[in-house]
Design an enzyme around this catalytic site. Structure first.
Site, PDB file in Angstrom:
ATOM      1  N   SER A  99       0.877  -1.181   0.000  1.00  0.00           N
ATOM      2  CA  SER A  99       0.000   0.000   0.000  1.00  0.00           C
ATOM      3  C   SER A  99       0.909   1.223   0.000  1.00  0.00           C
ATOM      4  O   SER A  99       1.304   1.700   1.053  1.00  0.00           O
ATOM      5  CB  SER A  99      -0.907  -0.014   1.230  1.00  0.00           C
ATOM      6  OG  SER A  99      -1.668  -1.193   1.263  1.00  0.00           O
ATOM      7  N   LYS A 173      -6.579   2.219  -3.049  1.00  0.00           N
ATOM      8  CA  LYS A 173      -6.323   1.440  -1.827  1.00  0.00           C
ATOM      9  C   LYS A 173      -6.285   2.366  -0.602  1.00  0.00           C
ATOM     10  O   LYS A 173      -6.881   2.064   0.438  1.00  0.00           O
ATOM     11  CB  LYS A 173      -4.993   0.692  -1.970  1.00  0.00           C
ATOM     12  CG  LYS A 173      -4.479   0.055  -0.708  1.00  0.00           C
ATOM     13  CD  LYS A 173      -5.397  -1.032  -0.184  1.00  0.00           C
ATOM     14  CE  LYS A 173      -5.028  -1.420   1.235  1.00  0.00           C
ATOM     15  NZ  LYS A 173      -5.952  -2.388   1.828  1.00  0.00           N
ATOM     16  N   LYS A 242      -0.771   4.864   8.431  1.00  0.00           N
ATOM     17  CA  LYS A 242       0.021   5.222   7.239  1.00  0.00           C
ATOM     18  C   LYS A 242      -0.897   5.397   6.027  1.00  0.00           C
ATOM     19  O   LYS A 242      -0.820   6.395   5.306  1.00  0.00           O
ATOM     20  CB  LYS A 242       1.054   4.124   6.955  1.00  0.00           C
ATOM     21  CG  LYS A 242       1.763   4.289   5.617  1.00  0.00           C
ATOM     22  CD  LYS A 242       2.237   2.990   4.980  1.00  0.00           C
ATOM     23  CE  LYS A 242       1.205   1.950   4.776  1.00  0.00           C
ATOM     24  NZ  LYS A 242       1.509   0.860   3.841  1.00  0.00           N
TER      25      LYS A 242
HETATM   26  P1  NAD Z   1       4.400  -6.812   7.724  1.00  0.00           P
HETATM   27  O1  NAD Z   1       4.998  -5.759   8.589  1.00  0.00           O
HETATM   28  O2  NAD Z   1       3.838  -8.050   8.332  1.00  0.00           O
HETATM   29  O3  NAD Z   1       5.486  -7.289   6.631  1.00  0.00           O
HETATM   30  C1  NAD Z   1       6.404  -6.455   6.004  1.00  0.00           C
HETATM   31  C2  NAD Z   1       7.662  -7.295   5.764  1.00  0.00           C
HETATM   32  O4  NAD Z   1       8.597  -6.508   5.040  1.00  0.00           O
HETATM   33  C3  NAD Z   1       8.352  -7.733   7.064  1.00  0.00           C
HETATM   34  O5  NAD Z   1       8.475  -9.144   7.080  1.00  0.00           O
HETATM   35  C4  NAD Z   1       9.699  -7.034   7.016  1.00  0.00           C
HETATM   36  O6  NAD Z   1      10.752  -7.805   7.580  1.00  0.00           O
HETATM   37  C5  NAD Z   1       9.889  -6.858   5.522  1.00  0.00           C
HETATM   38  N1  NAD Z   1      10.811  -5.789   5.169  1.00  0.00           N
HETATM   39  C6  NAD Z   1      10.877  -4.520   5.655  1.00  0.00           C
HETATM   40  N2  NAD Z   1      11.866  -3.850   5.049  1.00  0.00           N
HETATM   41  C7  NAD Z   1      12.430  -4.706   4.156  1.00  0.00           C
HETATM   42  C8  NAD Z   1      13.504  -4.605   3.223  1.00  0.00           C
HETATM   43  N3  NAD Z   1      14.189  -3.467   3.092  1.00  0.00           N
HETATM   44  N4  NAD Z   1      13.805  -5.677   2.479  1.00  0.00           N
HETATM   45  C9  NAD Z   1      13.119  -6.839   2.609  1.00  0.00           C
HETATM   46  N5  NAD Z   1      12.096  -7.010   3.483  1.00  0.00           N
HETATM   47  C10 NAD Z   1      11.773  -5.940   4.236  1.00  0.00           C
HETATM   48  O7  NAD Z   1       3.327  -6.062   6.810  1.00  0.00           O
HETATM   49  P2  NAD Z   1       2.089  -6.712   6.032  1.00  0.00           P
HETATM   50  O8  NAD Z   1       0.918  -6.684   6.943  1.00  0.00           O
HETATM   51  O9  NAD Z   1       2.509  -7.957   5.348  1.00  0.00           O
HETATM   52  O10 NAD Z   1       1.849  -5.538   4.950  1.00  0.00           O
HETATM   53  C11 NAD Z   1       2.672  -5.382   3.795  1.00  0.00           C
HETATM   54  C12 NAD Z   1       2.031  -4.317   2.927  1.00  0.00           C
HETATM   55  O11 NAD Z   1       0.709  -4.719   2.587  1.00  0.00           O
HETATM   56  C13 NAD Z   1       1.892  -2.950   3.604  1.00  0.00           C
HETATM   57  O12 NAD Z   1       2.092  -1.931   2.655  1.00  0.00           O
HETATM   58  C14 NAD Z   1       0.470  -2.965   4.127  1.00  0.00           C
HETATM   59  O13 NAD Z   1      -0.037  -1.650   4.292  1.00  0.00           O
HETATM   60  C15 NAD Z   1      -0.231  -3.748   3.040  1.00  0.00           C
HETATM   61  N6  NAD Z   1      -1.442  -4.486   3.421  1.00  0.00           N
HETATM   62  C16 NAD Z   1      -1.524  -5.211   4.581  1.00  0.00           C
HETATM   63  C17 NAD Z   1      -2.708  -5.911   4.874  1.00  0.00           C
HETATM   64  C18 NAD Z   1      -2.867  -6.746   6.138  1.00  0.00           C
HETATM   65  O14 NAD Z   1      -4.008  -7.162   6.430  1.00  0.00           O
HETATM   66  N7  NAD Z   1      -1.819  -7.035   6.883  1.00  0.00           N
HETATM   67  C19 NAD Z   1      -3.787  -5.864   3.988  1.00  0.00           C
HETATM   68  C20 NAD Z   1      -3.668  -5.148   2.799  1.00  0.00           C
HETATM   69  C21 NAD Z   1      -2.491  -4.452   2.531  1.00  0.00           C
END
Ligand code: NAD
Length: 296
Positions: A99, A173, A242
Site C-alpha cells: 500500500s 487502496k 500510514k
Molecule cells: P508486515 O509488517 O507483516 O510485513 C512487512 C515485511 O517486510 C516484514 O516481514 C519485514 O521484515 C519486511 N521488510 C521490511 N523492510 C524490508 C527490506 N528493506 N527488504 C526486505 N524485506 C523488508 O506487513 P504486512 O501486513 O505484510 O503488509 C505489507 C504491505 O501490505 C503494507 O504496505 C500494508 O499496508 C499492506 N497491506 C496489509 C494488509 C494486512 O491485512 N496485513 C492488507 C492489505 C495491505
C-alpha cells in the site's frame, strides 16, 4: 500460465507476503524470495520457494518482481538499489503490491521505465485471510498491456481489476482504508453507546448487518476480532494510520480539504500514540472503551 512470467522474485514476506508467495508456489510459479527476517525466509523454503540472501540475488533471474513491503520509501530503497538494478534482467515487470503512495508510485514508475523496465501498482484488500485463500481484491494501476501480462499471475492471488493509469491502484487502496478506518471508529462508538444502553452487542451487529449501518467493521472486524477479544486481524494499526495519511496527502495535493478524513486521522493518531507499535488495528475498539472522551 504465460511462459514469460514464470520466475517470480518476491520481496517482503511478512503477514501478507508469506501467504501470497505460498499461493504462487502452489499455483506452479517458481518463487525466489527475500525478507530481512530470517524466519520469513525459512517459511518460504518450507512452502517450496527459494530463499535469497539479498534482494539482488532474488531478482537475478526474475520475469516479474513482486514487492509487498511496508512503505513507498522501503519499496524505492529496494528496487532502486544499485545491486538490484545491476542484476535485474532487461524489461522486467515490477509489481508493487504494497500500500504505497500514489504520487511516489508515478515517479518510481517513470524512473524504472527510463531504465527499460515495466511497472504496475497492484495493492490488495482482504487481509491475511484473503491472502491465504487467494481471494484478495487487487486494484491495479498501469498500462493496459502490462496489466494484461500480469493478469494470470495476479489471478492466482485474487481478483485483479484494472482501475486506471499508474498510481490509480495505490490511490484507491488508500481511499478504501480511509473509509475502512473511519467506519471502524464510528462503529466502535455506536457499539459503546448501544451496549451502555443495555443492548446485547451481537444483537446490535445482527441488526446493523441487515440495515444501512453495515460495513466491513460490522460484518467482519467486530464479530471476528473485537467481540471475541482476539484483536488478531493481522493488519497493524501503524499501517492503517500510514494508509489514512496517504489518502489525506492525495486529497490535499488535489485541493480537496477532506475535513472528516483529517479528523479521523487525528483521532487514530491519538490512539496510536498510546498503543504499542505492533498493535493490531482492531485494538482501536478496546482503546476507545477506555478513552470514551473526545481525544485532546
Ligand atoms: P508486515 O509488517 O507483516 O510485513 C512487512 C515485511 O517486510 C516484514 O516481514 C519485514 O521484515 C519486511 N521488510 C521490511 N523492510 C524490508 C527490506 N528493506 N527488504 C526486505 N524485506 C523488508 O506487513 P504486512 O501486513 O505484510 O503488509 C505489507 C504491505 O501490505 C503494507 O504496505 C500494508 O499496508 C499492506 N497491506 C496489509 C494488509 C494486512 O491485512 N496485513 C492488507 C492489505 C495491505
Amino acid at each position: 500460465m504465460p511462459e514469460t512470467l514464470r520466475n517470480i522474485a518476491f520481496i517482503g514476506l511478512g503477514k501478507m507476503g508469506t501467504p501470497m508467495a505460498s499461493r504462487l508456489i502452489s499455483s506452479g510459479y517458481q518463487v525466489r524470495g527475500f525478507d530481512l527476517a530470517e524466519e520469513a525466509r525459512s517459511q518460504l523454503a518450507e512452502a517450496g520457494g527459494i530463499p535469497a540472501e539479498n534482494p539482488a540475488s532474488a531478482v537475478s533471474d526474475a520475469d516479474a518482481v513482486i514487492l509487498m513491503l511496508p512503505t513507498s520509501a522501503i519499496v524505492e530503497s529496494v528496487i532502486l538499489s544499485e545491486e538490484v538494478l545491476n542484476l535485474l534482467p532487461a524489461k522486467t515487470l515490477i509489481i508493487d503490491m504494497s500500500s504505497s503512495e500514489p504520487l511516489r508510485t508515478v515517479a518510481l514508475a517513470e524512473k524504472v521505465s527510463t531504465l527499460g523496465h515495466k511497472f504496475i501498482d497492484a495493492p490488495v484488500s482482504g487481509g491475511v485471510k484473503g491472502a491465504e485463500q487467494g481471494t484478495l481484491t487487487i486494484m491495479v494501476g498501469g498500462a493496459g498491456d502490462d496489466v494484461e501480462s500480469a493478469r494470470p499471475l495476479l489471478g492466482a492471488l485474487g481478483r485483479p481489476t484494472h482501475i486506471g493509469p499508474t498510481g490509480a491502484g495505490h490511490a484507491l487502496k488508500a481511499l478504501n482504508n480511509l473509509l475502512s478506518a473511519t467506519h471502524l471508529w464510528i462503529t466502535s462508538e455506536a457499539m459503546l453507546v448501544g451496549e451502555k444502553f443495555g443492548i446485547d452487542p451481537k444483537t446490535m451487529l445482527d441488526a446493523f448487518n441487515s440495515s444501512s449501518g453495515r460495513s466491513g467493521s460490522t460484518e467482519n472486524k467486530w464479530p471476528n476480532f473485537i467481540l471475541p477479544e482476539t484483536y488478531n486481524s493481522g493488519f497493524g494499526l501503524g499501517l492503517m494510520v500510514k494508509d489514512m495519511g496517504i489518502a489525506l496527502t492525495l486529497a490535499s495535493s488535489l485541493g480537496i480539504p477532506a475535513v472528516l478524513g483529517q479528523e479521523a486521522v487525528a483521532l487514530w493518531k491519538k490512539a496510536q500514540s498510546d498503543l504499542p507499535p505492533d498493535a493490531d488495528h482492531t485494538e482501536i475498539a478496546k482503546w476507545l472503551r477506555s478513552h470514551p472522551g473526545s481525544p485532546e
